[in-house]
Design a protein around this motif. Structure first.
Motif, PDB file in Angstrom:
ATOM      1  N   GLY A  10       0.811  -1.221   0.000  1.00 18.01           N
ATOM      2  CA  GLY A  10       0.000   0.000   0.000  1.00 18.01           C
ATOM      3  C   GLY A  10       0.840   1.264   0.000  1.00 18.01           C
ATOM      4  O   GLY A  10       2.010   1.257   0.345  1.00 18.01           O
ATOM      5  N   MET A  11       0.227   2.341  -0.398  1.00 14.91           N
ATOM      6  CA  MET A  11       0.923   3.631  -0.466  1.00 14.91           C
ATOM      7  C   MET A  11       1.229   4.192   0.918  1.00 14.91           C
ATOM      8  O   MET A  11       2.207   4.887   1.103  1.00 14.91           O
ATOM      9  CB  MET A  11       0.077   4.646  -1.252  1.00 14.91           C
ATOM     10  CG  MET A  11       0.047   4.389  -2.739  1.00 14.91           C
ATOM     11  SD  MET A  11       1.694   4.368  -3.483  1.00 14.91           S
ATOM     12  CE  MET A  11       2.239   6.034  -3.161  1.00 14.91           C
ATOM     13  N   SER A  12       0.390   3.897   1.891  1.00 11.05           N
ATOM     14  CA  SER A  12       0.597   4.490   3.214  1.00 11.05           C
ATOM     15  C   SER A  12       1.923   4.046   3.825  1.00 11.05           C
ATOM     16  O   SER A  12       2.595   4.841   4.484  1.00 11.05           O
ATOM     17  CB  SER A  12      -0.570   4.153   4.144  1.00 11.05           C
ATOM     18  OG  SER A  12      -0.738   2.758   4.241  1.00 11.05           O
ATOM     19  N   THR A  13       2.333   2.815   3.593  1.00  9.31           N
ATOM     20  CA  THR A  13       3.605   2.352   4.151  1.00  9.31           C
ATOM     21  C   THR A  13       4.769   3.079   3.491  1.00  9.31           C
ATOM     22  O   THR A  13       5.735   3.418   4.158  1.00  9.31           O
ATOM     23  CB  THR A  13       3.736   0.822   4.012  1.00  9.31           C
ATOM     24  OG1 THR A  13       2.591   0.230   4.621  1.00  9.31           O
ATOM     25  CG2 THR A  13       4.979   0.309   4.702  1.00  9.31           C
ATOM     26  N   SER A  14       4.669   3.362   2.208  1.00 10.83           N
ATOM     27  CA  SER A  14       5.714   4.120   1.523  1.00 10.83           C
ATOM     28  C   SER A  14       5.831   5.529   2.112  1.00 10.83           C
ATOM     29  O   SER A  14       6.934   6.056   2.256  1.00 10.83           O
ATOM     30  CB  SER A  14       5.426   4.205   0.028  1.00 10.83           C
ATOM     31  OG  SER A  14       5.487   2.931  -0.550  1.00 10.83           O
ATOM     32  N   MET A  15       4.701   6.117   2.456  1.00 13.31           N
ATOM     33  CA  MET A  15       4.733   7.445   3.086  1.00 13.31           C
ATOM     34  C   MET A  15       5.429   7.366   4.439  1.00 13.31           C
ATOM     35  O   MET A  15       6.233   8.237   4.781  1.00 13.31           O
ATOM     36  CB  MET A  15       3.311   7.990   3.257  1.00 13.31           C
ATOM     37  CG  MET A  15       2.646   8.383   1.957  1.00 13.31           C
ATOM     38  SD  MET A  15       0.877   8.772   2.085  1.00 13.31           S
ATOM     39  CE  MET A  15       0.766   9.719   3.569  1.00 13.31           C
ATOM     40  N   LEU A  16       5.152   6.308   5.191  1.00 13.08           N
ATOM     41  CA  LEU A  16       5.780   6.136   6.500  1.00 13.08           C
ATOM     42  C   LEU A  16       7.284   5.928   6.348  1.00 13.08           C
ATOM     43  O   LEU A  16       8.067   6.491   7.123  1.00 13.08           O
ATOM     44  CB  LEU A  16       5.141   4.958   7.240  1.00 13.08           C
ATOM     45  CG  LEU A  16       5.648   4.699   8.653  1.00 13.08           C
ATOM     46  CD1 LEU A  16       5.446   5.915   9.555  1.00 13.08           C
ATOM     47  CD2 LEU A  16       4.954   3.481   9.248  1.00 13.08           C
ATOM     48  N   VAL A  17       7.698   5.166   5.349  1.00 15.51           N
ATOM     49  CA  VAL A  17       9.125   4.955   5.080  1.00 15.51           C
ATOM     50  C   VAL A  17       9.813   6.300   4.862  1.00 15.51           C
ATOM     51  O   VAL A  17      10.883   6.561   5.421  1.00 15.51           O
ATOM     52  CB  VAL A  17       9.339   4.017   3.870  1.00 15.51           C
ATOM     53  CG1 VAL A  17      10.765   4.101   3.350  1.00 15.51           C
ATOM     54  CG2 VAL A  17       9.006   2.584   4.248  1.00 15.51           C
ATOM     55  N   ASN A  18       9.215   7.161   4.063  1.00 14.58           N
ATOM     56  CA  ASN A  18       9.812   8.478   3.796  1.00 14.58           C
ATOM     57  C   ASN A  18       9.947   9.299   5.070  1.00 14.58           C
ATOM     58  O   ASN A  18      10.966   9.957   5.290  1.00 14.58           O
ATOM     59  CB  ASN A  18       8.995   9.231   2.750  1.00 14.58           C
ATOM     60  CG  ASN A  18       9.139   8.627   1.370  1.00 14.58           C
ATOM     61  OD1 ASN A  18      10.139   7.981   1.061  1.00 14.58           O
ATOM     62  ND2 ASN A  18       8.131   8.801   0.537  1.00 14.58           N
ATOM     63  N   LYS A  19       8.954   9.244   5.932  1.00 10.07           N
ATOM     64  CA  LYS A  19       9.024   9.989   7.201  1.00 10.07           C
ATOM     65  C   LYS A  19      10.087   9.389   8.128  1.00 10.07           C
ATOM     66  O   LYS A  19      10.780  10.120   8.827  1.00 10.07           O
ATOM     67  CB  LYS A  19       7.653  10.019   7.868  1.00 10.07           C
ATOM     68  CG  LYS A  19       6.679  10.879   7.084  1.00 10.07           C
ATOM     69  CD  LYS A  19       5.368  11.057   7.799  1.00 10.07           C
ATOM     70  CE  LYS A  19       4.475  11.946   6.952  1.00 10.07           C
ATOM     71  NZ  LYS A  19       3.892  13.019   7.698  1.00 10.07           N
ATOM     72  N   MET A  20      10.224   8.073   8.108  1.00  9.65           N
ATOM     73  CA  MET A  20      11.265   7.425   8.917  1.00  9.65           C
ATOM     74  C   MET A  20      12.646   7.796   8.405  1.00  9.65           C
ATOM     75  O   MET A  20      13.556   8.074   9.192  1.00  9.65           O
ATOM     76  CB  MET A  20      11.090   5.908   8.892  1.00  9.65           C
ATOM     77  CG  MET A  20       9.880   5.409   9.645  1.00  9.65           C
ATOM     78  SD  MET A  20       9.643   3.619   9.467  1.00  9.65           S
ATOM     79  CE  MET A  20      11.037   2.998  10.432  1.00  9.65           C
ATOM     80  N   ARG A  21      12.820   7.817   7.088  1.00 10.98           N
ATOM     81  CA  ARG A  21      14.115   8.204   6.501  1.00 10.98           C
ATOM     82  C   ARG A  21      14.472   9.629   6.889  1.00 10.98           C
ATOM     83  O   ARG A  21      15.615   9.920   7.234  1.00 10.98           O
ATOM     84  CB  ARG A  21      14.063   8.083   4.980  1.00 10.98           C
ATOM     85  CG  ARG A  21      14.085   6.660   4.474  1.00 10.98           C
ATOM     86  CD  ARG A  21      13.944   6.630   2.977  1.00 10.98           C
ATOM     87  NE  ARG A  21      13.961   5.255   2.469  1.00 10.98           N
ATOM     88  CZ  ARG A  21      13.489   4.908   1.280  1.00 10.98           C
ATOM     89  NH1 ARG A  21      12.961   5.815   0.475  1.00 10.98           N
ATOM     90  NH2 ARG A  21      13.542   3.649   0.888  1.00 10.98           N
ATOM     91  N   LYS A  22      13.477  10.522   6.842  1.00  9.35           N
ATOM     92  CA  LYS A  22      13.721  11.923   7.209  1.00  9.35           C
ATOM     93  C   LYS A  22      14.135  12.022   8.672  1.00  9.35           C
ATOM     94  O   LYS A  22      15.069  12.748   9.019  1.00  9.35           O
ATOM     95  CB  LYS A  22      12.468  12.757   6.939  1.00  9.35           C
ATOM     96  CG  LYS A  22      12.669  14.219   7.214  1.00  9.35           C
ATOM     97  CD  LYS A  22      11.444  15.038   6.869  1.00  9.35           C
ATOM     98  CE  LYS A  22      11.770  16.503   7.125  1.00  9.35           C
ATOM     99  NZ  LYS A  22      10.629  17.321   7.338  1.00  9.35           N
ATOM    100  N   SER A  23      13.456  11.285   9.541  1.00 12.01           N
ATOM    101  CA  SER A  23      13.786  11.298  10.965  1.00 12.01           C
ATOM    102  C   SER A  23      15.202  10.763  11.200  1.00 12.01           C
ATOM    103  O   SER A  23      15.960  11.320  11.995  1.00 12.01           O
ATOM    104  CB  SER A  23      12.765  10.471  11.748  1.00 12.01           C
ATOM    105  OG  SER A  23      13.061  10.479  13.120  1.00 12.01           O
ATOM    106  N   ALA A  24      15.565   9.694  10.503  1.00 11.71           N
ATOM    107  CA  ALA A  24      16.908   9.126  10.640  1.00 11.71           C
ATOM    108  C   ALA A  24      17.957  10.133  10.188  1.00 11.71           C
ATOM    109  O   ALA A  24      18.992  10.307  10.847  1.00 11.71           O
ATOM    110  CB  ALA A  24      17.022   7.837   9.829  1.00 11.71           C
ATOM    111  N   GLU A  25      17.680  10.798   9.084  1.00 10.53           N
ATOM    112  CA  GLU A  25      18.616  11.802   8.559  1.00 10.53           C
ATOM    113  C   GLU A  25      18.792  12.948   9.550  1.00 10.53           C
ATOM    114  O   GLU A  25      19.915  13.391   9.811  1.00 10.53           O
ATOM    115  CB  GLU A  25      18.085  12.334   7.223  1.00 10.53           C
ATOM    116  CG  GLU A  25      19.030  13.265   6.510  1.00 10.53           C
ATOM    117  CD  GLU A  25      18.465  13.738   5.182  1.00 10.53           C
ATOM    118  OE1 GLU A  25      18.562  14.948   4.910  1.00 10.53           O
ATOM    119  OE2 GLU A  25      17.909  12.911   4.433  1.00 10.53           O
TER     120      GLU A  25
END
Length: 100
Positions: A10-25
């Protein structure tokens, strides 16, 4: 740290991945974070530290645990509230806590 989120593609998990990547960065944390469908999980486990299961596929938890735990990979179901609110920082914290 390599984190995989298991979803039903689903698209929602991809959105969460992007937010997790931003937080990690923002934290200066080197992390590889990706979302894969359960059917593709076994092909993406090399070097994986943590597998997080999307709440919408929680019924697959037993099957996923049987696949990843013998390889020393930690797993858990993503906190439903954090998932629903797309709180990438909270889900990243969940993954970090599992790795310890």
């Amino acid at each position: 740290m390599k984190i995989i989120l298991v979803c039903s593609a689903g698209m929602s998990t991809s959105m969460l991945v992007n937010k997790m990547r931003k937080s990690a960065e923002e934290r200066g944390l080197e992390a590889s974070i990706d979302a894969v469908a359960e059917s593709q999980l076994k092909n993406n486990l090399e070097g994986t530290d943590v597998v997080l299961i999307g709440p919408q596929v929680r019924f697959l938890e037993k099957k996923i645990r049987a696949l990843v735990e013998p390889k020393g990979i930690q797993t858990d179901i993503i906190d439903q509230i954090a998932y629903g609110m797309m709180k990438g920082d909270v889900v990243l914290d969940q993954a970090i806590a599992l790795k310890k």
